[in-house]
Design an enzyme around this catalytic site. Structure first.
Site, PDB file in Angstrom:
ATOM      1  CG  HIS A 127      73.020 -57.547 107.183  1.00 51.72           C
ATOM      2  ND1 HIS A 127      72.839 -56.693 108.246  1.00 51.72           N
ATOM      3  CD2 HIS A 127      74.092 -57.067 106.491  1.00 51.72           C
ATOM      4  CE1 HIS A 127      73.780 -55.753 108.204  1.00 51.72           C
ATOM      5  NE2 HIS A 127      74.550 -55.959 107.145  1.00 51.72           N
ATOM      6  NE  ARG A 162      65.461 -57.862 106.926  1.00 48.35           N
ATOM      7  CZ  ARG A 162      66.174 -56.754 107.021  1.00 48.35           C
ATOM      8  NH1 ARG A 162      65.577 -55.573 107.004  1.00 48.35           N
ATOM      9  NH2 ARG A 162      67.488 -56.817 107.155  1.00 48.35           N
TER      10      ARG A 162
END
Length: 143
Positions: free
Chosen positions: A117, A104
């Site tokens: 995710h 991320r």
């Protein structure tokens, strides 16, 4: 320690950046085996179903819109302690809080468009894998 399976999504913004291979390479470098994967474009109904636990929350409609904005890559990853190790590799949900070197930190654009995710528990992993993968679509690695 037992081998676990976890579920992963490479979200539309990361697919658009053409970093699927880079993310897969990082999964493998971290010791994960990719035992199932496919690219698809979620329908609104699929996105609403997958994220049903967030229905009614202020961010829900924006999340559904984002997740249907382009193709995603869903995968099943296998390793010891897979759920926690995968979440560690992803980094904090909010990329502003993600440690350098996490997926991320490297590929997210915002809190909603955070690139990836990962399942938050073994129970979630089982449910999420079953949502996207049918019988025989996950292949145990024997070699």
């Amino acid at each position: 320690m037992a081998i676990e399976r976890t579920f992963s999504i490479i979200k539309p913004n990361a697919v658009a950046k053409n970093v699927i291979g880079s993310i897969f390479a990082r999964f493998e470098a971290a010791g994960f085996k990719i035992v199932g994967t496919k690219m698809l474009h979620l329908t609104v109904e699929q996105a609403r179903g997958f994220y049903a636990e967030h229905d009614g929350k202020p961010f829900f409609d924006g999340l559904v819109e984002f997740m249907t904005s382009g193709p995603i890559v869903v995968s099943v990853l296998e390793s010891e302690n897979a759920v926690q190790r995968h979440r560690d590799l992803l980094g904090a949900t909010n990329p502003a809080n993600a440690l350098a070197g996490t997926l991320r930190a490297d590929y997210a654009d915002s809190l909603t468009e955070n690139g990836t995710h990962g399942s938050d528990s073994l129970e979630s992993a089982q449910r999420e894998i079953a949502f996207f993968f049918g019988e025989g679509e996950v292949c145990p690695r024997t070699r």
